[in-house]
Design a protein around this motif. Structure first.
Motif, PDB file in Angstrom:
ATOM      1  N   ALA A  26      40.208  26.927  40.917  1.00 31.39           N
ATOM      2  CA  ALA A  26      41.610  27.355  40.825  1.00 31.39           C
ATOM      3  C   ALA A  26      41.706  28.882  40.789  1.00 31.39           C
ATOM      4  CB  ALA A  26      42.267  26.756  39.589  1.00 31.39           C
ATOM      5  N   ALA A  27      40.801  29.522  40.076  1.00 32.83           N
ATOM      6  CA  ALA A  27      40.821  30.980  39.936  1.00 32.83           C
ATOM      7  C   ALA A  27      40.435  31.706  41.221  1.00 32.83           C
ATOM      8  CB  ALA A  27      39.883  31.410  38.806  1.00 32.83           C
ATOM      9  N   ARG A  28      39.794  31.013  42.132  1.00 36.34           N
ATOM     10  CA  ARG A  28      39.348  31.627  43.390  1.00 36.34           C
ATOM     11  C   ARG A  28      40.372  31.462  44.513  1.00 36.34           C
ATOM     12  NH1 ARG A  28      36.994  35.230  44.138  1.00 36.34           N
ATOM     13  NH2 ARG A  28      35.714  34.633  45.870  1.00 36.34           N
ATOM     14  N   HIS A  29      41.573  30.968  44.199  1.00 33.10           N
ATOM     15  CA  HIS A  29      42.608  30.800  45.239  1.00 33.10           C
ATOM     16  C   HIS A  29      42.859  32.153  45.899  1.00 33.10           C
ATOM     17  CE1 HIS A  29      46.355  29.891  47.235  1.00 33.10           C
ATOM     18  NE2 HIS A  29      46.145  28.602  46.991  1.00 33.10           N
ATOM     19  N   PRO A  30      42.857  32.214  47.227  1.00 30.98           N
ATOM     20  CA  PRO A  30      43.016  33.492  47.936  1.00 30.98           C
ATOM     21  C   PRO A  30      44.296  34.259  47.588  1.00 30.98           C
ATOM     22  CG  PRO A  30      42.322  31.775  49.461  1.00 30.98           C
ATOM     23  CD  PRO A  30      42.610  31.100  48.155  1.00 30.98           C
ATOM     24  N   ALA A  31      45.349  33.568  47.207  1.00 30.28           N
ATOM     25  CA  ALA A  31      46.612  34.252  46.903  1.00 30.28           C
ATOM     26  C   ALA A  31      46.478  35.240  45.743  1.00 30.28           C
ATOM     27  CB  ALA A  31      47.712  33.246  46.591  1.00 30.28           C
ATOM     28  N   PHE A  32      45.562  34.983  44.826  1.00 33.52           N
ATOM     29  CA  PHE A  32      45.373  35.933  43.722  1.00 33.52           C
ATOM     30  C   PHE A  32      44.941  37.298  44.255  1.00 33.52           C
ATOM     31  CE2 PHE A  32      44.496  31.949  41.232  1.00 33.52           C
ATOM     32  CZ  PHE A  32      45.613  32.049  40.418  1.00 33.52           C
ATOM     33  N   PHE A  33      44.121  37.285  45.270  1.00 29.54           N
ATOM     34  CA  PHE A  33      43.547  38.519  45.784  1.00 29.54           C
ATOM     35  C   PHE A  33      44.401  39.141  46.884  1.00 29.54           C
ATOM     36  CE2 PHE A  33      40.303  35.579  44.294  1.00 29.54           C
ATOM     37  CZ  PHE A  33      39.804  36.310  43.227  1.00 29.54           C
ATOM     38  N   GLY A  37      47.201  40.919  44.555  1.00 17.80           N
ATOM     39  CA  GLY A  37      46.445  42.164  44.528  1.00 17.80           C
ATOM     40  C   GLY A  37      45.421  42.284  43.411  1.00 17.80           C
ATOM     41  N   VAL A  38      44.920  41.149  42.915  1.00 16.30           N
ATOM     42  CA  VAL A  38      43.821  41.210  41.952  1.00 16.30           C
ATOM     43  C   VAL A  38      42.591  41.675  42.716  1.00 16.30           C
ATOM     44  CG1 VAL A  38      42.345  39.866  40.400  1.00 16.30           C
ATOM     45  CG2 VAL A  38      44.804  39.369  40.529  1.00 16.30           C
ATOM     46  N   ALA A  39      41.841  42.583  42.140  1.00 13.29           N
ATOM     47  CA  ALA A  39      40.651  43.110  42.807  1.00 13.29           C
ATOM     48  C   ALA A  39      39.635  41.988  43.018  1.00 13.29           C
ATOM     49  CB  ALA A  39      40.028  44.227  41.971  1.00 13.29           C
ATOM     50  N   ASP A  40      39.168  41.837  44.247  1.00 10.29           N
ATOM     51  CA  ASP A  40      38.153  40.833  44.548  1.00 10.29           C
ATOM     52  C   ASP A  40      36.786  41.430  44.239  1.00 10.29           C
ATOM     53  OD1 ASP A  40      36.865  38.559  45.322  1.00 10.29           O
ATOM     54  OD2 ASP A  40      37.383  38.702  47.446  1.00 10.29           O
ATOM     55  N   THR A  41      36.564  41.629  42.950  1.00  8.63           N
ATOM     56  CA  THR A  41      35.335  42.214  42.423  1.00  8.63           C
ATOM     57  C   THR A  41      34.821  41.295  41.317  1.00  8.63           C
ATOM     58  OG1 THR A  41      36.526  43.446  40.715  1.00  8.63           O
ATOM     59  CG2 THR A  41      36.189  44.563  42.844  1.00  8.63           C
ATOM     60  N   LEU A  42      33.662  41.615  40.780  1.00  9.34           N
ATOM     61  CA  LEU A  42      33.147  40.834  39.649  1.00  9.34           C
ATOM     62  C   LEU A  42      34.142  40.844  38.490  1.00  9.34           C
ATOM     63  CD1 LEU A  42      29.391  41.864  39.636  1.00  9.34           C
ATOM     64  CD2 LEU A  42      30.366  39.675  40.326  1.00  9.34           C
ATOM     65  N   ASP A  43      34.714  42.015  38.201  1.00 14.79           N
ATOM     66  CA  ASP A  43      35.676  42.105  37.103  1.00 14.79           C
ATOM     67  C   ASP A  43      36.938  41.293  37.380  1.00 14.79           C
ATOM     68  OD1 ASP A  43      34.044  43.735  35.575  1.00 14.79           O
ATOM     69  OD2 ASP A  43      35.005  45.595  36.228  1.00 14.79           O
ATOM     70  N   LEU A 131      48.329  40.584  30.722  1.00 18.28           N
ATOM     71  CA  LEU A 131      47.689  40.384  32.029  1.00 18.28           C
ATOM     72  C   LEU A 131      47.561  41.702  32.795  1.00 18.28           C
ATOM     73  CD1 LEU A 131      49.444  37.049  32.995  1.00 18.28           C
ATOM     74  CD2 LEU A 131      47.016  37.347  32.439  1.00 18.28           C
ATOM     75  N   ALA A 132      48.591  42.539  32.755  1.00 18.11           N
ATOM     76  CA  ALA A 132      48.507  43.842  33.438  1.00 18.11           C
ATOM     77  C   ALA A 132      47.367  44.672  32.866  1.00 18.11           C
ATOM     78  CB  ALA A 132      49.841  44.581  33.318  1.00 18.11           C
ATOM     79  N   ARG A 133      47.220  44.625  31.555  1.00 20.17           N
ATOM     80  CA  ARG A 133      46.173  45.395  30.879  1.00 20.17           C
ATOM     81  C   ARG A 133      44.781  44.855  31.223  1.00 20.17           C
ATOM     82  NH1 ARG A 133      47.872  44.730  25.950  1.00 20.17           N
ATOM     83  NH2 ARG A 133      46.632  42.873  25.588  1.00 20.17           N
ATOM     84  N   ASN A 134      44.635  43.529  31.283  1.00 17.95           N
ATOM     85  CA  ASN A 134      43.312  42.935  31.457  1.00 17.95           C
ATOM     86  C   ASN A 134      42.946  42.652  32.909  1.00 17.95           C
ATOM     87  OD1 ASN A 134      42.562  42.806  28.675  1.00 17.95           O
ATOM     88  ND2 ASN A 134      44.045  41.166  28.434  1.00 17.95           N
ATOM     89  N   VAL A 135      43.805  41.968  33.631  1.00 19.65           N
ATOM     90  CA  VAL A 135      43.478  41.562  34.999  1.00 19.65           C
ATOM     91  C   VAL A 135      43.508  42.755  35.947  1.00 19.65           C
ATOM     92  CG1 VAL A 135      44.169  40.092  36.935  1.00 19.65           C
ATOM     93  CG2 VAL A 135      44.268  39.198  34.590  1.00 19.65           C
ATOM     94  N   TRP A 136      44.511  43.609  35.780  1.00 20.52           N
ATOM     95  CA  TRP A 136      44.629  44.775  36.669  1.00 20.52           C
ATOM     96  C   TRP A 136      44.116  46.048  36.014  1.00 20.52           C
ATOM     97  CZ3 TRP A 136      48.137  40.770  36.888  1.00 20.52           C
ATOM     98  CH2 TRP A 136      48.290  40.174  38.135  1.00 20.52           C
ATOM     99  N   ARG A 137      43.564  45.936  34.817  1.00 27.16           N
ATOM    100  CA  ARG A 137      42.955  47.061  34.089  1.00 27.16           C
ATOM    101  C   ARG A 137      43.909  48.248  33.952  1.00 27.16           C
ATOM    102  NH1 ARG A 137      37.379  45.310  33.259  1.00 27.16           N
ATOM    103  NH2 ARG A 137      37.611  43.164  33.920  1.00 27.16           N
ATOM    104  N   GLY A 138      45.206  47.925  33.790  1.00 28.08           N
ATOM    105  CA  GLY A 138      46.209  48.965  33.577  1.00 28.08           C
ATOM    106  C   GLY A 138      46.620  49.716  34.833  1.00 28.08           C
TER     107      GLY A 138
END
Length: 184
Positions: A26-33, A37-43, A131-138
């Motif tokens: 579920a977390a790997r759904h392409p729409a997230f990235f 605009g979630v970074a497609d990185t390890l973080d 979520l803005a603070r954690n997922v997008w790292r601010g």
């Protein structure tokens, strides 16, 4: 006789890995990235997996059935066994694996706690801030569309998981709504 205990599987181990796998898919759904605009990185991947696993563990802990807590622990164990495995696959040295996994555990635990209060209060804006603070790292504002949309999806997932019977979860079956299913 005690030696055989070493080879016995933990209760719900298989189901924990299956539930964890459902959260990862579920977390790997392409729409997230793409769309969010979630970074497609390890973080970025870790944060999305952590969010989905936190929502799943929240559901399991809230169940009155004693299997809920055992399944929650099995999902947690599966997540960090996978993190350990992936670090080793990436070539991280044995001497630093324990430290890195501990750091990941602390990051996951902190995020799960940061999400719990707004989820419990029904506070979408508060969840968007976390979520803005954690997922997008601010790098985005909590008032931007992406954190608000992910917060809405998180509430949709939370409600969907709450509606799934413990019998299905105890078989390792969980269904996560996709990003297209979140209300705007």
């Amino acid at each position: 006789m005690a030696l055989f205990g070493l080879f016995r599987r933990k209760p719900h181990e298989r189901q924990g890995f299956e539930l964890y796998g459902a959260a990862v898919r579920a977390a790997r759904h392409p729409a997230f990235f793409t769309r969010l605009g979630v970074a497609d990185t390890l973080d970025g991947r870790f944060d999305l997996i952590g969010l989905h696993v936190a929502l799943l563990i929240r559901r399991l802990h809230r169940d009155a059935d004693p299997r809920g807590a055992a399944l929650a622990q099995a999902v947690f164990d599966a997540m960090f066994a996978d993190m350990d495995f992936n670090l080793r696959e990436m070539g991280v040295g044995d001497m630093s694996i324990a430290r890195r996994v501990k750091n990941m555990w602390e990051a996951f635990h902190g995020r799960a706690q940061a999400y719990e209060a707004p989820l419990e209060a029904g506070d979408r804006e508060g969840l968007a801030v976390a979520l803005a603070r954690n997922v997008w790292r601010g790098t985005v504002e909590p008032s931007d569309a992406a954190p608000r949309e992910l917060a809405a999806l998180s509430f949709t997932i939370d409600a969907a998981l709450a509606g799934q019977p413990i019998e299905a979860l105890a078989k390792g079956q969980a269904t996560f709504p996709s990003p297209e299913e979140a209300p705007a």
